[in-house]
Design a protein around this motif. Sequence first.
Motif, mmCIF file in Angstrom:
data_model
loop_
_atom_site.group_PDB
_atom_site.id
_atom_site.type_symbol
_atom_site.label_atom_id
_atom_site.label_comp_id
_atom_site.label_asym_id
_atom_site.label_seq_id
_atom_site.Cartn_x
_atom_site.Cartn_y
_atom_site.Cartn_z
ATOM 1 N N ARG A 114 6.865 5.930 -6.544
ATOM 2 C CA ARG A 114 7.960 5.797 -4.759
ATOM 3 C C ARG A 114 7.390 5.252 -4.110
ATOM 4 O O ARG A 114 7.483 4.863 -3.267
ATOM 5 N N ALA A 115 5.817 5.503 -3.879
ATOM 6 C CA ALA A 115 4.572 4.973 -2.597
ATOM 7 C C ALA A 115 4.791 2.854 -3.026
ATOM 8 O O ALA A 115 4.535 2.827 -3.869
ATOM 9 N N PRO A 116 5.267 2.696 -1.795
ATOM 10 C CA PRO A 116 4.477 1.261 -1.801
ATOM 11 C C PRO A 116 3.507 0.760 -2.285
ATOM 12 O O PRO A 116 2.286 1.455 -1.476
ATOM 13 N N THR A 117 3.487 -0.434 -2.663
ATOM 14 C CA THR A 117 2.594 -0.417 -4.055
ATOM 15 C C THR A 117 1.683 -2.337 -3.328
ATOM 16 O O THR A 117 2.554 -3.132 -3.264
ATOM 17 N N LEU A 118 0.579 -2.473 -3.526
ATOM 18 C CA LEU A 118 0.539 -3.331 -3.182
ATOM 19 C C LEU A 118 -1.218 -4.300 -4.141
ATOM 20 O O LEU A 118 -1.811 -2.961 -4.361
ATOM 21 N N LEU A 119 0.007 -4.986 -4.944
ATOM 22 C CA LEU A 119 -1.361 -5.823 -6.273
ATOM 23 C C LEU A 119 -2.445 -6.674 -5.502
ATOM 24 O O LEU A 119 -1.384 -7.911 -5.461
ATOM 25 N N ILE A 120 -3.366 -6.306 -5.515
ATOM 26 C CA ILE A 120 -4.103 -8.135 -5.389
ATOM 27 C C ILE A 120 -5.693 -7.990 -6.774
ATOM 28 O O ILE A 120 -6.123 -7.104 -6.949
ATOM 29 N N ALA A 180 -16.081 -11.517 -5.815
ATOM 30 C CA ALA A 180 -18.211 -12.251 -5.351
ATOM 31 C C ALA A 180 -17.904 -13.400 -4.493
ATOM 32 O O ALA A 180 -18.961 -13.604 -3.803
ATOM 33 N N GLU A 181 -16.854 -13.803 -4.456
ATOM 34 C CA GLU A 181 -17.040 -15.579 -4.226
ATOM 35 C C GLU A 181 -16.967 -14.885 -2.705
ATOM 36 O O GLU A 181 -15.887 -14.597 -1.600
ATOM 37 N N PRO A 182 -17.203 -16.161 -1.706
ATOM 38 C CA PRO A 182 -17.808 -16.432 -0.380
ATOM 39 C C PRO A 182 -16.124 -15.974 -0.112
ATOM 40 O O PRO A 182 -15.802 -16.824 0.479
ATOM 41 N N GLY A 183 -15.925 -15.022 1.203
ATOM 42 C CA GLY A 183 -14.203 -14.472 1.635
ATOM 43 C C GLY A 183 -13.785 -14.350 1.162
ATOM 44 O O GLY A 183 -12.406 -13.280 1.461
ATOM 45 N N ALA A 184 -13.751 -13.695 -0.268
ATOM 46 C CA ALA A 184 -12.598 -12.905 -1.223
ATOM 47 C C ALA A 184 -13.016 -11.975 -0.826
ATOM 48 O O ALA A 184 -11.586 -11.381 -1.036
ATOM 49 N N LEU A 185 -14.138 -10.533 -0.490
ATOM 50 C CA LEU A 185 -13.879 -9.523 -0.253
ATOM 51 C C LEU A 185 -13.412 -9.368 1.398
ATOM 52 O O LEU A 185 -12.626 -9.010 1.097
ATOM 53 N N GLU A 186 -13.227 -10.426 2.723
ATOM 54 C CA GLU A 186 -12.966 -10.049 3.402
ATOM 55 C C GLU A 186 -11.690 -10.491 3.085
ATOM 56 O O GLU A 186 -11.063 -9.615 3.997
ATOM 57 N N GLN A 187 -11.404 -10.848 2.842
ATOM 58 C CA GLN A 187 -8.917 -11.376 2.329
ATOM 59 C C GLN A 187 -8.902 -9.339 1.390
ATOM 60 O O GLN A 187 -7.756 -8.935 2.021
ATOM 61 N N VAL A 188 -9.554 -9.584 0.377
ATOM 62 C CA VAL A 188 -8.993 -8.149 0.229
ATOM 63 C C VAL A 188 -8.791 -6.671 1.158
ATOM 64 O O VAL A 188 -7.821 -5.996 1.208
ATOM 65 N N ALA A 189 -9.953 -6.625 2.085
ATOM 66 C CA ALA A 189 -9.795 -6.115 3.106
ATOM 67 C C ALA A 189 -9.237 -5.718 4.430
ATOM 68 O O ALA A 189 -8.366 -5.150 4.386
ATOM 69 N N ALA A 190 -8.702 -7.190 4.473
ATOM 70 C CA ALA A 190 -7.950 -7.345 5.674
ATOM 71 C C ALA A 190 -6.415 -7.221 5.114
ATOM 72 O O ALA A 190 -5.859 -6.507 5.290
ATOM 73 N N LEU A 191 -6.237 -7.767 3.372
ATOM 74 C CA LEU A 191 -4.838 -6.891 2.794
ATOM 75 C C LEU A 191 -4.632 -6.109 2.953
ATOM 76 O O LEU A 191 -3.602 -5.071 3.437
ATOM 77 N N ALA A 192 -5.175 -5.286 2.569
ATOM 78 C CA ALA A 192 -4.951 -3.634 2.601
ATOM 79 C C ALA A 192 -5.682 -3.110 3.760
ATOM 80 O O ALA A 192 -4.648 -1.912 3.768
ATOM 81 N N ARG A 193 -5.818 -3.472 4.638
ATOM 82 C CA ARG A 193 -6.332 -2.912 5.833
ATOM 83 C C ARG A 193 -3.874 -3.313 6.455
ATOM 84 O O ARG A 193 -3.476 -2.157 7.337
ATOM 85 N N GLY A 194 -3.884 -4.236 6.583
ATOM 86 C CA GLY A 194 -2.577 -4.498 6.967
ATOM 87 C C GLY A 194 -1.041 -3.621 6.116
ATOM 88 O O GLY A 194 -0.507 -3.104 6.759
ATOM 89 N N TRP A 195 -1.743 -4.058 4.469
ATOM 90 C CA TRP A 195 -0.645 -2.765 4.237
ATOM 91 C C TRP A 195 -0.450 -1.081 4.490
ATOM 92 O O TRP A 195 0.119 -0.500 5.005
ATOM 93 N N PHE A 196 -1.849 -0.189 4.458
ATOM 94 C CA PHE A 196 -1.828 0.783 4.889
ATOM 95 C C PHE A 196 -1.692 1.181 6.235
ATOM 96 O O PHE A 196 -0.475 2.233 6.611
ATOM 97 N N LEU A 197 -1.910 0.078 6.943
ATOM 98 C CA LEU A 197 -1.461 0.099 8.466
ATOM 99 C C LEU A 197 0.065 0.267 9.077
ATOM 100 O O LEU A 197 0.215 0.950 9.833
#
Length: 450
Positions: free
Chosen positions: A372-378, A414-431
């Motif tokens: 039931r928890a809102p789920t983001l799949l990256i 592992a590609e340049p900038g990819a993990l930053e995108q993951v972090a930004a997406l996760a941050r937005g979803w959790f906030l």
Amino acid sequence: MLFHDRSDAGHRLAVRLQSLLGEDVVVVGLPRGGVPVAYEVARALGAPLDVLVVRKLGVPYQPELAFGAIGEDGVRVLNQRVVQEIGLADGDMDSVESREREELSRRVELYRRGRARIPVRGRTVVIVDDGIATGATARAACRVARALGAARVVLAVPVASRQALASLGPEADELICLETPRWFFAVGQWYRHFTQTSDDEVTDLLRQAAAAVPEPRYTSPGDPPLRDDEVRVVLGDLELSGHLTIPENPTGMVIFAHGSGSSRHSPRNRYVAAELNQAGLGTLLFDLLTPSEELHRANVFDIELLSDRLVEVTTWLTRQPHATGLPIGYFGASTGAAAALQAAADPRVRIAAVVSRGGRPDLADADLSAVRAPTLLIVGGRDQAVLELNRFAQRAMSCENHLEVVPGATHLFAEPGALEQVAALARGWFLAHLAPTTTGPRTGKDAGRS
């Protein structure tokens, strides 16, 4: 097999090390020639790269005979048999060590240029060289890695003499060697191009590797976290290790469920956690399995066991000072994502949001429909097999969910900038879902899909 150069050897060696994908690995190259080989291995595994600087301790009047070796952090390992047979006095050994430690410090500073040593305690350490002739340096490296707390030592080289490789069997948990020629004279004879590796090349490769996994940003010293501690979670007769960070005025907590073979030391999850801390979210990175349990590969894929541990740890967290009453989310990677979703479906806990990074949500099976928890799949755009599994899992879910594809990214981002995108997406979803006003997940006709 003849290698074109050290880079080619690293590419070929990486293929043999694919079984380590997803594990909490640190790749270390033996300077200087081992570093170009190690660089390719680390890049293929999406693992951090470091140097393992060791110095052999030679008997004063017979320097080629080693009585031990030294490494960073004051590590010293001795060959007691040599010490006793030669009758070395403490003063003689201390004099040799003092001289070699000065040289070790000089080389560490030269290669790292002020960067901190990557921690290896509790992790799988892959020691890489361009080849092994006598095995003396590789033996010293294995012993130093163990003394620094490595949970598992893998020695990997493109080529080695049969005699040297056989002698190294007791030193490593696993030996990987592509070629063990019958007639071995020198490492260089197995390379078309075997020019000397320079100190500048070593430092440049280490710099490039460090840039591939971004450094986490930390809270300013003027605003210290309420908690930033190593913790022990006691569940019955077992104990799990973790790291708990609670920033000032937290708005929620996120528990990390690591992937197969990984741990709380995962550099990628640590980076994401640091980004969440900057956004005012607390984090708990912990090991789902004990060290002895990790030795049995089947436990890594026992989603029922992992999700049950996650539920129990969640209950533990709700009783911790500064975390009581805060909404809780899960961040899962690989098999940890399946455990997070199965735990989120468990009625014993109330989870406000779930984020999956390169996860295997399909392994949660029938429990997907109960989440039931809102789920983001990256998922990475080049991780086609996992992308299809995520699409399958998404169709089985009835909660609010969204599939986000990071263009050009592979499984480990592992590609340049990819993990930053993951972090930004996760941050937005959790906030968005862990705010104090959160009243619970939307279900049924209110649920959204991508």
